[in-house]
Write an enzyme that holds these catalytic residues in place. Structure first.
Site, PDB file in Angstrom:
ATOM      1  N   PRO A 151       1.570  10.321   3.032  1.00 37.97           N
ATOM      2  CA  PRO A 151       1.412  10.868   1.682  1.00 37.97           C
ATOM      3  C   PRO A 151       1.309  12.392   1.684  1.00 37.97           C
ATOM      4  CG  PRO A 151      -0.140   9.056   2.080  1.00 37.97           C
ATOM      5  CD  PRO A 151       0.485   9.397   3.397  1.00 37.97           C
ATOM      6  N   GLU A 201      -6.153   4.239   7.478  1.00 32.87           N
ATOM      7  CA  GLU A 201      -6.312   5.553   6.852  1.00 32.87           C
ATOM      8  C   GLU A 201      -5.329   6.587   7.396  1.00 32.87           C
ATOM      9  OE1 GLU A 201      -8.433   5.968   4.152  1.00 32.87           O
ATOM     10  OE2 GLU A 201      -8.429   3.795   4.460  1.00 32.87           O
TER      11      GLU A 201
HETATM   12  C1  9D3 Z   1      -3.946   9.145  -0.184  1.00 32.77           C
HETATM   13  C2  9D3 Z   1      -4.918   8.074   0.166  1.00 32.77           C
HETATM   14  N1  9D3 Z   1      -5.529   8.311   1.500  1.00 32.77           N
HETATM   15  C3  9D3 Z   1      -6.857   8.870   1.372  1.00 32.77           C
HETATM   16  C4  9D3 Z   1      -7.934   7.931   0.976  1.00 32.77           C
HETATM   17  C5  9D3 Z   1      -5.567   7.046   2.291  1.00 32.77           C
HETATM   18  C6  9D3 Z   1      -4.230   6.490   2.571  1.00 32.77           C
HETATM   19  C7  9D3 Z   1      -3.650   5.584   1.727  1.00 32.77           C
HETATM   20  C8  9D3 Z   1      -2.420   5.004   2.033  1.00 32.77           C
HETATM   21  C9  9D3 Z   1      -3.546   6.887   3.707  1.00 32.77           C
HETATM   22  C10 9D3 Z   1      -2.312   6.310   4.000  1.00 32.77           C
HETATM   23  C11 9D3 Z   1      -1.762   5.372   3.169  1.00 32.77           C
HETATM   24  C12 9D3 Z   1      -0.499   4.724   3.501  1.00 32.77           C
HETATM   25  N2  9D3 Z   1       0.678   5.418   2.971  1.00 32.77           N
HETATM   26  C13 9D3 Z   1       1.698   5.721   3.756  1.00 32.77           C
HETATM   27  O1  9D3 Z   1       1.650   5.445   4.935  1.00 32.77           O
HETATM   28  C14 9D3 Z   1       2.832   6.411   3.203  1.00 32.77           C
HETATM   29  C15 9D3 Z   1       3.158   6.765   1.855  1.00 32.77           C
HETATM   30  C16 9D3 Z   1       2.489   6.565   0.614  1.00 32.77           C
HETATM   31  O2  9D3 Z   1       1.404   5.968   0.519  1.00 32.77           O
HETATM   32  N3  9D3 Z   1       3.060   7.061  -0.516  1.00 32.77           N
HETATM   33  C17 9D3 Z   1       4.252   7.708  -0.508  1.00 32.77           C
HETATM   34  N4  9D3 Z   1       4.918   7.927   0.622  1.00 32.77           N
HETATM   35  C18 9D3 Z   1       4.365   7.456   1.781  1.00 32.77           C
HETATM   36  S1  9D3 Z   1       5.049   7.656   3.284  1.00 32.77           S
HETATM   37  C19 9D3 Z   1       3.820   6.859   4.055  1.00 32.77           C
END
Ligand code: 9D3
Length: 266
Positions: free
Chosen positions: A109, A135
């Site tokens: 993200p 995470e």
């Molecule tokens: C933004 C939220 N994070 C902080 C609490 C935790 C988190 C959530 C979901 C960390 C990683 C993920 C998994 N997401 C991906 O691996 C990911 C992703 C996405 O969630 N949205 C858009 N593009 C991508 S590319 C990889």
């Protein structure tokens, strides 16, 4: 063409075609990658050998008897973090397969938001994608192994596997020979920064709604102009941001003005 390098994988063929696009996916869920690849354009491109996918499961590169790939975050907080070492070993197994010439992309993200234009300009014969779960992954792995971070948009998913497949599908359908009709890729929305025009198929009348006469006329010059006008009109209504970064020709400006005139009361 499929390579199941590790774990429960199944292999069809064992050579990497020189000019094929090769994707390596580092993932705890290789079956997810495999199953999404079974459908449509992607499946056909794999069968034709135009692209190939290998998966590498960090689980197979653990050294402890419980095959641990995650641990609690230093500093506390919810959730788990993927450990650097099993990931690094899986990445390096993939790297070595390609004489260490591949870019390593961490799907996250925090990444740069990818676009159609980026995929069109891509000058690589393959990419290694790291899919995070939980995470995310240990920051030190990003520092040592990752060249770029890519995101597919501003929404929260559960991991990088679906983003990997979104990106692999988008890149694959741009490869020469994948779309039976090579025109299709160049006529795409976003390749000319315009949205698609409306499409109709039989019957001529559905629910009291008739197909526009021009499309039945057989006059291809008029049809092309009508379609361009619809594309311009829709883009200006739904995605004005796309028009801001794009210069209109005189014809396009006239067609857009006509569209606005014709749709004034709707
Ligand atoms: C933004 C939220 N994070 C902080 C609490 C935790 C988190 C959530 C979901 C960390 C990683 C993920 C998994 N997401 C991906 O691996 C990911 C992703 C996405 O969630 N949205 C858009 N593009 C991508 S590319 C990889």
């Amino acid at each position: 063409m499929w390579y199941w390098r590790t774990g429960e994988w199944l292999s069809i063929g064992n050579l990497i075609i020189d000019d094929a696009m090769h994707f390596d996916v580092i993932t705890l869920f290789p079956a997810l990658i495999r199953d999404v690849s079974k459908y449509g354009i992607l499946s056909r491109a794999l069968d034709m050998g135009i692209c190939s996918i290998s998966c590498w499961n960090p689980r197979d590169y653990c050294t402890d008897r419980y095959r641990t790939i995650d641990d609690r975050p230093y500093g506390g907080g919810p959730g788990m973090v993927m450990m650097a070492e099993p990931l690094a070993k899986a990445i390096n197994a993939a790297r070595m397969q390609h004489e260490n010439k591949r870019k390593v992309i961490y799907l996250s993200p925090q990444g740069e938001k990818v676009t159609h234009a980026k995929f069109q300009d891509l000058d690589e014969t393959g990419l290694i994608f790291i899919c995070g779960r939980y995470e995310g992954i240990d920051e030190r792995l990003i520092r040592t192994e990752v060249d770029e971070q890519w995101s597919i948009g501003d929404y929260v998913l559960a991991g990088g596997e679906l983003p990997a497949m979104v990106i692999i599908e988008a890149i694959t359908r741009l490869q020469p020979g994948v779309l039976g009709n090579d025109l299709s890729a160049s006529q795409d929305t976003f390749s000319d920064d315009l949205l698609d025009c409306p499409q109709f198929t039989r019957p001529e009348q559905y629910d009291g709604d008739r197909v526009p006469d021009v499309l039945l006329s057989g006059n291809h010059r008029e049809i092309d102009q009508w379609r361009l006008k619809q594309s311009l009109g829709r883009t200006s209504e739904k995605r004005p941001d796309l028009l801001e970064s794009r210069k209109l020709t005189q014809l396009e400006q006239r067609l857009l003005d006509e569209y606005k005139q014709e749709n004034r009361d709707h």
